[in-house]
Design an enzyme around this catalytic site. Sequence first.
Site, PDB file in Angstrom:
ATOM      1  N   CYS A   2       0.164  -1.260  -0.405  1.00 44.38           N
ATOM      2  CA  CYS A   2       0.265  -0.019  -0.335  1.00 44.38           C
ATOM      3  C   CYS A   2       0.600   1.372  -0.082  1.00 44.38           C
ATOM      4  O   CYS A   2       2.032   1.149   0.372  1.00 44.38           O
ATOM      5  CB  CYS A   2      -1.422   0.451   0.710  1.00 44.38           C
ATOM      6  SG  CYS A   2      -2.114  -1.419   1.479  1.00 44.38           S
ATOM      7  N   ARG A  27       5.331   0.445  -6.289  1.00 43.65           N
ATOM      8  CA  ARG A  27       4.966  -0.811  -4.952  1.00 43.65           C
ATOM      9  C   ARG A  27       4.702  -2.206  -4.957  1.00 43.65           C
ATOM     10  O   ARG A  27       4.231  -3.166  -4.399  1.00 43.65           O
ATOM     11  CB  ARG A  27       4.642  -0.012  -3.857  1.00 43.65           C
ATOM     12  CG  ARG A  27       5.924   0.791  -3.472  1.00 43.65           C
ATOM     13  CD  ARG A  27       5.041   2.310  -3.011  1.00 43.65           C
ATOM     14  NE  ARG A  27       5.303   1.855  -1.712  1.00 43.65           N
ATOM     15  CZ  ARG A  27       5.814   1.850  -0.135  1.00 43.65           C
ATOM     16  NH1 ARG A  27       7.236   2.883  -0.229  1.00 43.65           N
ATOM     17  NH2 ARG A  27       5.307   1.438   0.888  1.00 43.65           N
ATOM     18  N   TRP A  73      -3.117  -3.131  -1.880  1.00 45.31           N
ATOM     19  CA  TRP A  73      -2.648  -4.436  -2.184  1.00 45.31           C
ATOM     20  C   TRP A  73      -3.313  -5.354  -0.917  1.00 45.31           C
ATOM     21  O   TRP A  73      -2.879  -5.259   0.699  1.00 45.31           O
ATOM     22  CB  TRP A  73      -1.189  -4.740  -1.303  1.00 45.31           C
ATOM     23  CG  TRP A  73      -0.559  -5.835  -2.099  1.00 45.31           C
ATOM     24  CD1 TRP A  73      -0.024  -6.257  -3.546  1.00 45.31           C
ATOM     25  CD2 TRP A  73      -0.186  -6.907  -1.204  1.00 45.31           C
ATOM     26  NE1 TRP A  73       0.938  -6.996  -3.548  1.00 45.31           N
ATOM     27  CE2 TRP A  73       1.038  -7.367  -2.167  1.00 45.31           C
ATOM     28  CE3 TRP A  73      -0.182  -7.183   0.212  1.00 45.31           C
ATOM     29  CZ2 TRP A  73       0.286  -9.107  -2.494  1.00 45.31           C
ATOM     30  CZ3 TRP A  73       0.217  -8.658   0.145  1.00 45.31           C
ATOM     31  CH2 TRP A  73       0.945  -9.501  -0.466  1.00 45.31           C
ATOM     32  N   ASN A  99      -1.474   1.986   5.322  1.00 44.82           N
ATOM     33  CA  ASN A  99      -0.701   1.093   5.160  1.00 44.82           C
ATOM     34  C   ASN A  99      -0.408   0.095   6.065  1.00 44.82           C
ATOM     35  O   ASN A  99      -0.224   0.818   7.379  1.00 44.82           O
ATOM     36  CB  ASN A  99       0.367   2.037   4.239  1.00 44.82           C
ATOM     37  CG  ASN A  99       1.746   0.550   3.671  1.00 44.82           C
ATOM     38  OD1 ASN A  99       0.812  -0.108   3.760  1.00 44.82           O
ATOM     39  ND2 ASN A  99       2.449   1.603   3.452  1.00 44.82           N
ATOM     40  N   GLY A 100      -0.288  -0.685   6.592  1.00 46.54           N
ATOM     41  CA  GLY A 100      -0.010  -1.028   7.457  1.00 46.54           C
ATOM     42  C   GLY A 100      -1.545  -2.798   8.240  1.00 46.54           C
ATOM     43  O   GLY A 100      -1.781  -3.111   7.168  1.00 46.54           O
ATOM     44  N   GLU A 477      18.621 -17.441  -7.533  1.00 47.20           N
ATOM     45  CA  GLU A 477      18.184 -16.001  -7.993  1.00 47.20           C
ATOM     46  C   GLU A 477      17.549 -16.136  -9.436  1.00 47.20           C
ATOM     47  O   GLU A 477      16.519 -15.747  -9.568  1.00 47.20           O
ATOM     48  CB  GLU A 477      19.662 -14.795  -8.299  1.00 47.20           C
ATOM     49  CG  GLU A 477      18.797 -13.256  -8.034  1.00 47.20           C
ATOM     50  CD  GLU A 477      17.823 -13.282  -7.187  1.00 47.20           C
ATOM     51  OE1 GLU A 477      17.741 -13.290  -6.923  1.00 47.20           O
ATOM     52  OE2 GLU A 477      17.390 -11.769  -8.135  1.00 47.20           O
ATOM     53  N   LYS A 481      13.670 -14.766 -10.611  1.00 44.46           N
ATOM     54  CA  LYS A 481      13.529 -14.002 -11.507  1.00 44.46           C
ATOM     55  C   LYS A 481      12.843 -14.876 -12.631  1.00 44.46           C
ATOM     56  O   LYS A 481      11.806 -13.878 -12.597  1.00 44.46           O
ATOM     57  CB  LYS A 481      14.296 -13.367 -12.259  1.00 44.46           C
ATOM     58  CG  LYS A 481      15.476 -12.433 -11.964  1.00 44.46           C
ATOM     59  CD  LYS A 481      15.621 -11.545 -11.382  1.00 44.46           C
ATOM     60  CE  LYS A 481      14.443 -11.217 -10.393  1.00 44.46           C
ATOM     61  NZ  LYS A 481      14.750 -10.804  -8.901  1.00 44.46           N
ATOM     62  N   GLU A 484       9.123 -15.152 -10.567  1.00 45.64           N
ATOM     63  CA  GLU A 484       8.317 -14.077 -10.485  1.00 45.64           C
ATOM     64  C   GLU A 484       7.958 -12.835 -11.772  1.00 45.64           C
ATOM     65  O   GLU A 484       6.448 -12.632 -12.028  1.00 45.64           O
ATOM     66  CB  GLU A 484       8.845 -12.977  -9.329  1.00 45.64           C
ATOM     67  CG  GLU A 484      10.284 -12.471  -9.992  1.00 45.64           C
ATOM     68  CD  GLU A 484      11.094 -11.337  -8.654  1.00 45.64           C
ATOM     69  OE1 GLU A 484      11.805 -11.179  -8.912  1.00 45.64           O
ATOM     70  OE2 GLU A 484      10.029 -10.803  -7.975  1.00 45.64           O
ATOM     71  N   HIS A 500      19.019 -36.417  -5.994  1.00 46.39           N
ATOM     72  CA  HIS A 500      18.871 -36.862  -4.774  1.00 46.39           C
ATOM     73  C   HIS A 500      17.110 -36.632  -4.852  1.00 46.39           C
ATOM     74  O   HIS A 500      16.705 -36.894  -3.520  1.00 46.39           O
ATOM     75  CB  HIS A 500      19.363 -36.049  -3.207  1.00 46.39           C
ATOM     76  CG  HIS A 500      20.787 -36.824  -3.672  1.00 46.39           C
ATOM     77  ND1 HIS A 500      21.690 -37.729  -2.799  1.00 46.39           N
ATOM     78  CD2 HIS A 500      22.022 -35.934  -3.901  1.00 46.39           C
ATOM     79  CE1 HIS A 500      22.835 -37.857  -3.556  1.00 46.39           C
ATOM     80  NE2 HIS A 500      23.312 -36.566  -3.533  1.00 46.39           N
ATOM     81  N   LYS A 595       6.186  -4.368  -4.282  1.00 46.30           N
ATOM     82  CA  LYS A 595       7.943  -4.165  -4.159  1.00 46.30           C
ATOM     83  C   LYS A 595       8.414  -4.020  -2.832  1.00 46.30           C
ATOM     84  O   LYS A 595       9.920  -3.776  -2.227  1.00 46.30           O
ATOM     85  CB  LYS A 595       8.273  -2.237  -4.992  1.00 46.30           C
ATOM     86  CG  LYS A 595       9.565  -1.761  -5.598  1.00 46.30           C
ATOM     87  CD  LYS A 595      10.740  -3.697  -5.765  1.00 46.30           C
ATOM     88  CE  LYS A 595      11.517  -2.202  -6.114  1.00 46.30           C
ATOM     89  NZ  LYS A 595      12.690  -4.118  -7.223  1.00 46.30           N
TER      90      LYS A 595
HETATM   91  O1  M6R Z   1      13.272  -4.371  -0.834  1.00 44.01           O
HETATM   92  P1  M6R Z   1      13.505  -6.296   0.271  1.00 44.01           P
HETATM   93  O2  M6R Z   1      15.779  -6.418  -0.468  1.00 44.01           O
HETATM   94  O3  M6R Z   1      14.020  -5.957   1.558  1.00 44.01           O
HETATM   95  O4  M6R Z   1      13.510  -7.072  -0.253  1.00 44.01           O
HETATM   96  C1  M6R Z   1      13.149  -8.355  -0.265  1.00 44.01           C
HETATM   97  C2  M6R Z   1      12.277  -9.238  -0.996  1.00 44.01           C
HETATM   98  O5  M6R Z   1      10.639  -8.766  -1.472  1.00 44.01           O
HETATM   99  C3  M6R Z   1      12.786  -8.572  -2.817  1.00 44.01           C
HETATM  100  O6  M6R Z   1      14.296  -8.994  -2.852  1.00 44.01           O
HETATM  101  C4  M6R Z   1      12.110  -9.836  -3.424  1.00 44.01           C
HETATM  102  O7  M6R Z   1      12.473 -11.330  -3.832  1.00 44.01           O
HETATM  103  C5  M6R Z   1      12.192  -9.614  -4.808  1.00 44.01           C
HETATM  104  N1  M6R Z   1      10.738  -8.929  -5.558  1.00 44.01           N
HETATM  105  C6  M6R Z   1      12.720 -10.284  -5.609  1.00 44.01           C
HETATM  106  O8  M6R Z   1      12.801  -9.732  -7.658  1.00 44.01           O
END
Ligand code: M6R
Length: 600
Positions: A2, A27, A73, A99-100, A477, A481, A484, A500, A595
Amino acid sequence: MCGIVGYNGLLDAKEILLKGLEKLEYRGYDSAGIALRTNEGITVFKEKGRIADLRKAVDDEVAAGIGIGHTRWATHGVPNRRNAHPHQSASGRFTLVHNGVIENYHLLQKTYLKGIPMQSDTDTEVIVQLVELFSNEEGLSTVEAFRKTLSLVHGSYALALLDNEDEETIYVAKNKSPLLVGVGENFNVVASDAMAMLQVTDQFIELHDKEVVLVRQGSVEISTLDGRTVERAPYTAELDMSDIEKGTYPHYMLKEMDEQPGVVRKIIQSYEEKGELAIDENILAALNKADRLYIIAAGTSYHAGLVGKEYFEKIARIPVEVHISSEFGYNMPLLSENPLFIFISQSGETADSRQVLVKVKELGYQALTITNVQGSTLSREADYTLLLHAGPEIAVASTKAYVAQIAVLALAAYVAGKARGNVIDFDLKQELAIAATAIETIVDSKDVMEEIAADYLKIARNAFFIGRNLDFCVSLEGALKLKEISYIQAEGFAGGELKHGTIALIEEGTPVFALVTQEQVALNIRGNVKEVVARGANACIIAMDGIQEDGDRLVIPHVHTLLTPLVSVVPLQLISYYAALHRRCDVDKPRNLAKSVTVE
Ligand code: M6R
C-alpha cells in the site's frame, strides 16, 4: 505494498494526488482511491484496478486544495471497491487511508464497536470508526481521539486522516510502516515514499514510529503519541525525476538491467578514499570485532546474502550465517558471543527483516544495514548503514540492487580482510571495474538472450537452474527472477542435489540452465548436466570464458572467480525478461507481488 499520499496547499490536490499515486504504482497494488476536501465537504473516489481506472472515476470538476490518496495491496478483505481506501466513519465525518496491518482489529471491533455496522472487510476501518466513537462519546478533540485510538492499536500503520469539521488539517501517524512529510512554500505533503512527491518538493522530514503529525498548509507539527513536541529539520532527497522515469525504455526492468555496469562503477567511486576502497571506520571496527556475522534478508536480498557469506568467510575470514528474515525472528538459533547482524534490503522497509532488527536491538546487539534507501526504517534503526548507490529500483523484480548488494558485500569483506592483515591476492577495485565491463558486454547482447528465452522457455511449464558453489547461489536468484515475472515454475538447485530426488521431474524437453563459472567444480557440474540430458532435459550451459566447451550455449566474459555472481546473474535476468515478454506478462508489476513488502 500500500502507498499513501496527502496534499495540503493551494494547488489542485486531485492532480497531485493522482500523479503521486502513479509514482507509487511500482510498490504493487490492486485498488486505489482518493478523498478530496471540497467546499461541500469530503468527496471520496475509489476503484478496483489501476490508477488509470481511478482517474476515469474521478469527477474532473471537483476542485480541492486538500486531499489524501491510497493504493491498496489487499491483506484483510478481497481486492474490490468496497475494501479500497479511503474508508469513512459511520457518519462520514472522518476519512482515512492506511498502510500496514492492525493485528488486534477484531478485538477492538468486538470491544468498542459492537453496534456500528462495518462498511468493509478491512482491518483499517476500525481506526476511523474508533476516532469517531471517542470523539462523539467522550467529547475528545480529533487529535485526542486519534491519539487514544492509536494507543489501543497493535500492529503496523501509516495513516492519513481527514476530519470534515476541520478544514485545515491532515492528521498523520506512523508505526513500523514508512511515511514521510514533504515541505514546500504554501503547501505540505505526506507520502510513503519521497518519489511520490518529488513532483512538488525535494525537502522531506523523516517521521519516527509512534509520532503524530498535523500537516497544515503552512505548518507541520510533530509530536509523540504521549504529546511531547518533536522538532526535526527537513533533508534534501537526492533524487530527481529522471531517476524515476522510464525514458524511452518499454519497462523499468530493462532500464534497470542496463544500468548495472554504471551501478558497479558508482559503488567503486562512492567507496573510494585516496585511491583505495574504504568503508566507515566504525563499521570496519564492528565487522572486525564480531566473532560471527548473521546476515538477515528476504528474497533476492537473501540470495545476495548467500554470496556475501562466501566473501566474508573467504576474504575476511569471519564466520557467517545467512538467515531468511521471516524465520529468524521467531526461531532464533543459538547466537555466538559477539555477533554482528547484517540486514540486506533494497527498500530498507521489509517488515520481515525489521521484526528481526527490533528483536536484536532489544537483545543489545549491533546491526549494520546494507540498503538502497537512505533514511529507510532499517537504515535508521540499525547502528550503521552501507548504501548501495543503485538509484531507485522501480521494477518489482530486483536486478540492479542485487548486483549492487554483491558489489558492496565484496567491498566490505575486502576492506575488513585487508584491515585484518589477511593475504588477499587481488585488487578488488580493478576486478570490479572488469566485472562492470563484462556486464556491459552482456546487456549489449540482448538479442542472444531473447533467442535463448524463445528456444528454451516459450512453451515450458517449468525450468531448473543448477550450479555449484557461487553458481548455486546465482541459480537460486535465476529461478526466482523467472518465476516472479513469467510465472513459469522454476527451481534453483545445487548441481549435485538433483539426483537426490528432483531429477524425477526431468522429462523430455525440460529446460535446465546450468552455470559453469567455478573452475574447481566445472567438471562436476558438467557431469550433472549429462545426468539430466540423459533423461531428456533441454540443457542450456552458460559458461565463463576460459572454462567453456564446445556446445555451451552462452559464453560470458572472464572475471575474478569470486565476482562471477555479478556477471552470471545478468543473462538469467535478461532471459527471464524475454520469457515474460513472450508470455505477455506485466514485467514491471507481476501479479500478487509488491516492491516493498511492508507487512509480515
Ligand atoms: O527490499 P528488500 O530487498 O528487503 O526486499 C526483499 C524481497 O521482497 C525482494 O528481494 C523480492 O524477492 C524481489 N521482488 C525479488 O525480485
